[in-house]
Design a protein around this motif. Structure first.
Motif, PDB file in Angstrom:
ATOM      1  N   MET A 135       0.848  -1.170   0.000  1.00 49.38           N
ATOM      2  CA  MET A 135       0.000   0.000   0.000  1.00 49.38           C
ATOM      3  C   MET A 135       0.900   1.242   0.000  1.00 49.38           C
ATOM      4  O   MET A 135       1.879   1.305   0.732  1.00 49.38           O
ATOM      5  N   ILE A 136       0.530   2.195  -0.804  1.00 50.61           N
ATOM      6  CA  ILE A 136       1.279   3.440  -0.911  1.00 50.61           C
ATOM      7  C   ILE A 136       0.487   4.519  -0.173  1.00 50.61           C
ATOM      8  O   ILE A 136      -0.610   4.885  -0.586  1.00 50.61           O
ATOM      9  N   ILE A 137       1.047   4.998   0.933  1.00 47.88           N
ATOM     10  CA  ILE A 137       0.371   6.015   1.738  1.00 47.88           C
ATOM     11  C   ILE A 137       0.757   7.378   1.181  1.00 47.88           C
ATOM     12  O   ILE A 137       1.906   7.781   1.247  1.00 47.88           O
ATOM     13  N   THR A 138      -0.217   8.079   0.624  1.00 42.37           N
ATOM     14  CA  THR A 138       0.073   9.385   0.032  1.00 42.37           C
ATOM     15  C   THR A 138      -0.186  10.536   0.997  1.00 42.37           C
ATOM     16  O   THR A 138       0.398  11.603   0.841  1.00 42.37           O
ATOM     17  N   LEU A 139      -1.062  10.318   1.982  1.00 41.66           N
ATOM     18  CA  LEU A 139      -1.354  11.338   2.979  1.00 41.66           C
ATOM     19  C   LEU A 139      -2.016  10.670   4.169  1.00 41.66           C
ATOM     20  O   LEU A 139      -2.826   9.757   4.005  1.00 41.66           O
ATOM     21  N   ALA A 140      -1.643  11.118   5.369  1.00 40.23           N
ATOM     22  CA  ALA A 140      -2.323  10.708   6.598  1.00 40.23           C
ATOM     23  C   ALA A 140      -2.689  11.993   7.323  1.00 40.23           C
ATOM     24  O   ALA A 140      -1.840  12.864   7.528  1.00 40.23           O
ATOM     25  N   ARG A 141      -3.964  12.126   7.684  1.00 46.56           N
ATOM     26  CA  ARG A 141      -4.455  13.384   8.252  1.00 46.56           C
ATOM     27  C   ARG A 141      -5.438  13.114   9.380  1.00 46.56           C
ATOM     28  O   ARG A 141      -6.293  12.232   9.264  1.00 46.56           O
ATOM     29  N   ILE A 142      -5.308  13.900  10.436  1.00 38.44           N
ATOM     30  CA  ILE A 142      -6.335  13.935  11.483  1.00 38.44           C
ATOM     31  C   ILE A 142      -7.236  15.126  11.178  1.00 38.44           C
ATOM     32  O   ILE A 142      -6.758  16.248  11.012  1.00 38.44           O
ATOM     33  N   ASP A 143      -8.520  14.851  11.087  1.00 36.43           N
ATOM     34  CA  ASP A 143      -9.511  15.898  10.901  1.00 36.43           C
ATOM     35  C   ASP A 143     -10.814  15.326  11.432  1.00 36.43           C
ATOM     36  O   ASP A 143     -11.409  14.453  10.797  1.00 36.43           O
ATOM     37  N   ASP A 144     -11.229  15.770  12.602  1.00 40.49           N
ATOM     38  CA  ASP A 144     -12.366  15.109  13.240  1.00 40.49           C
ATOM     39  C   ASP A 144     -13.688  15.299  12.500  1.00 40.49           C
ATOM     40  O   ASP A 144     -14.664  14.634  12.801  1.00 40.49           O
ATOM     41  N   ARG A 145     -13.703  16.163  11.494  1.00 41.69           N
ATOM     42  CA  ARG A 145     -14.907  16.274  10.653  1.00 41.69           C
ATOM     43  C   ARG A 145     -14.874  15.251   9.514  1.00 41.69           C
ATOM     44  O   ARG A 145     -15.858  15.087   8.803  1.00 41.69           O
ATOM     45  N   LEU A 146     -13.722  14.626   9.327  1.00 43.19           N
ATOM     46  CA  LEU A 146     -13.503  13.600   8.303  1.00 43.19           C
ATOM     47  C   LEU A 146     -13.737  14.161   6.905  1.00 43.19           C
ATOM     48  O   LEU A 146     -13.039  15.068   6.502  1.00 43.19           O
ATOM     49  N   ILE A 147     -14.705  13.658   6.164  1.00 44.96           N
ATOM     50  CA  ILE A 147     -14.904  14.119   4.789  1.00 44.96           C
ATOM     51  C   ILE A 147     -15.843  15.319   4.799  1.00 44.96           C
ATOM     52  O   ILE A 147     -17.019  15.199   5.123  1.00 44.96           O
ATOM     53  N   HIS A 148     -15.301  16.473   4.444  1.00 43.90           N
ATOM     54  CA  HIS A 148     -16.054  17.729   4.397  1.00 43.90           C
ATOM     55  C   HIS A 148     -15.445  18.576   3.282  1.00 43.90           C
ATOM     56  O   HIS A 148     -14.604  18.101   2.521  1.00 43.90           O
ATOM     57  N   GLY A 149     -15.823  19.814   3.174  1.00 43.35           N
ATOM     58  CA  GLY A 149     -15.401  20.662   2.059  1.00 43.35           C
ATOM     59  C   GLY A 149     -13.912  20.694   1.804  1.00 43.35           C
ATOM     60  O   GLY A 149     -13.461  20.457   0.683  1.00 43.35           O
ATOM     61  N   GLN A 150     -13.096  21.006   2.819  1.00 44.23           N
ATOM     62  CA  GLN A 150     -11.635  21.087   2.643  1.00 44.23           C
ATOM     63  C   GLN A 150     -11.057  19.748   2.201  1.00 44.23           C
ATOM     64  O   GLN A 150     -10.190  19.694   1.344  1.00 44.23           O
ATOM     65  N   VAL A 151     -11.530  18.671   2.803  1.00 42.80           N
ATOM     66  CA  VAL A 151     -11.012  17.347   2.452  1.00 42.80           C
ATOM     67  C   VAL A 151     -11.415  16.984   1.026  1.00 42.80           C
ATOM     68  O   VAL A 151     -10.611  16.484   0.249  1.00 42.80           O
ATOM     69  N   THR A 152     -12.656  17.271   0.681  1.00 41.71           N
ATOM     70  CA  THR A 152     -13.156  16.912  -0.652  1.00 41.71           C
ATOM     71  C   THR A 152     -12.487  17.732  -1.752  1.00 41.71           C
ATOM     72  O   THR A 152     -12.096  17.192  -2.777  1.00 41.71           O
ATOM     73  N   THR A 153     -12.351  19.044  -1.530  1.00 41.37           N
ATOM     74  CA  THR A 153     -11.873  19.901  -2.616  1.00 41.37           C
ATOM     75  C   THR A 153     -10.359  20.097  -2.645  1.00 41.37           C
ATOM     76  O   THR A 153      -9.810  20.356  -3.700  1.00 41.37           O
ATOM     77  N   VAL A 154      -9.700  19.981  -1.493  1.00 44.58           N
ATOM     78  CA  VAL A 154      -8.267  20.277  -1.457  1.00 44.58           C
ATOM     79  C   VAL A 154      -7.421  19.056  -1.098  1.00 44.58           C
ATOM     80  O   VAL A 154      -6.585  18.616  -1.885  1.00 44.58           O
ATOM     81  N   TRP A 155      -7.630  18.511   0.091  1.00 44.71           N
ATOM     82  CA  TRP A 155      -6.737  17.458   0.576  1.00 44.71           C
ATOM     83  C   TRP A 155      -6.829  16.184  -0.248  1.00 44.71           C
ATOM     84  O   TRP A 155      -5.809  15.515  -0.460  1.00 44.71           O
ATOM     85  N   SER A 156      -8.009  15.824  -0.725  1.00 40.24           N
ATOM     86  CA  SER A 156      -8.107  14.608  -1.542  1.00 40.24           C
ATOM     87  C   SER A 156      -7.348  14.775  -2.852  1.00 40.24           C
ATOM     88  O   SER A 156      -6.689  13.842  -3.321  1.00 40.24           O
ATOM     89  N   LYS A 157      -7.399  15.976  -3.426  1.00 39.04           N
ATOM     90  CA  LYS A 157      -6.625  16.230  -4.657  1.00 39.04           C
ATOM     91  C   LYS A 157      -5.133  16.264  -4.356  1.00 39.04           C
ATOM     92  O   LYS A 157      -4.319  15.742  -5.109  1.00 39.04           O
ATOM     93  N   GLU A 158      -4.769  16.892  -3.253  1.00 40.81           N
ATOM     94  CA  GLU A 158      -3.373  16.981  -2.836  1.00 40.81           C
ATOM     95  C   GLU A 158      -2.773  15.590  -2.613  1.00 40.81           C
ATOM     96  O   GLU A 158      -1.596  15.362  -2.852  1.00 40.81           O
ATOM     97  N   SER A 159      -3.591  14.666  -2.162  1.00 42.05           N
ATOM     98  CA  SER A 159      -3.107  13.320  -1.831  1.00 42.05           C
ATOM     99  C   SER A 159      -2.789  12.474  -3.063  1.00 42.05           C
ATOM    100  O   SER A 159      -1.967  11.572  -2.986  1.00 42.05           O
TER     101      SER A 159
END
Length: 163
Positions: free
Chosen positions: A1-25
């Motif tokens: 498995m190739i880990i591209t990003l590991a993040r703590i965010d207690d809201r989990l999948i929300h705007g920032q994760v969907t639009t920025v961090w998922s693309k960044e990963s």
């Protein structure tokens, strides 16, 4: 498995994760590692519906995450790990999953937590887990949004909590 990003965010999948961090990963799959979410059917359903287009999402507890990481079937999968707290990150690392860097996003304030930044509040259990992760060599990068400067969370912890 190739880990591209590991993040703590207690809201989990929300705007920032969907639009920025998922693309960044640049990942193919988001793996949410959380015992609480894994046991909550409604929350699992909602998170799967919120997954960014073109990505898969799996919601597992720590033992399942370790088993999946070690399964050769997934060796070429690019994954973005999402957590709600550092204790589960620590359990994953202690279980043999090699994380070089952990990105720390939002950890909301509630009773019993100490606010260390406008977006991050910690319990003593969180502080202990972060310190242990640091001792294990995991780089702890506090960066709530992508445009924030990179900050070592241990420095913020030391400014707020007694060692």
């Amino acid at each position: 498995m190739i880990i591209t990003l590991a993040r703590i965010d207690d809201r989990l999948i929300h705007g920032q994760v969907t639009t920025v961090w998922s693309k960044e990963s640049h990942a193919d799959r988001i793996i949410i590692v959380s015992k609480d979410v894994f046991q909550d059917t409604i929350r699992k359903t909602l998170l799967k519906q919120a997954c960014p287009p073109g990505m898969k999402v799996n919601i597992v507890d720590v033992p399942k995450a370790i088993a999946v990481f070690n399964n050769p079937k997934y060796k070429d999968d690019k994954v973005f790990y999402l957590f709600t707290n550092p204790s589960e990150v620590l359990a994953l690392v202690q279980g043999g999953v090699p994380l070089e860097t952990l990105n720390i996003g939002g950890m909301q304030y509630s009773e019993g937590r100490t606010q260390i930044t406008k977006s991050v509040s910690l319990t003593q259990v969180d502080v202990d887990a972060f310190r242990h992760l640091g001792q294990l060599g995991v780089k702890l990068d506090l960066q709530v949004v992508k445009t924030d400067p990179h900050t070592d969370i241990l420095k913020k912890i030391d400014e707020t909590f007694d060692k």
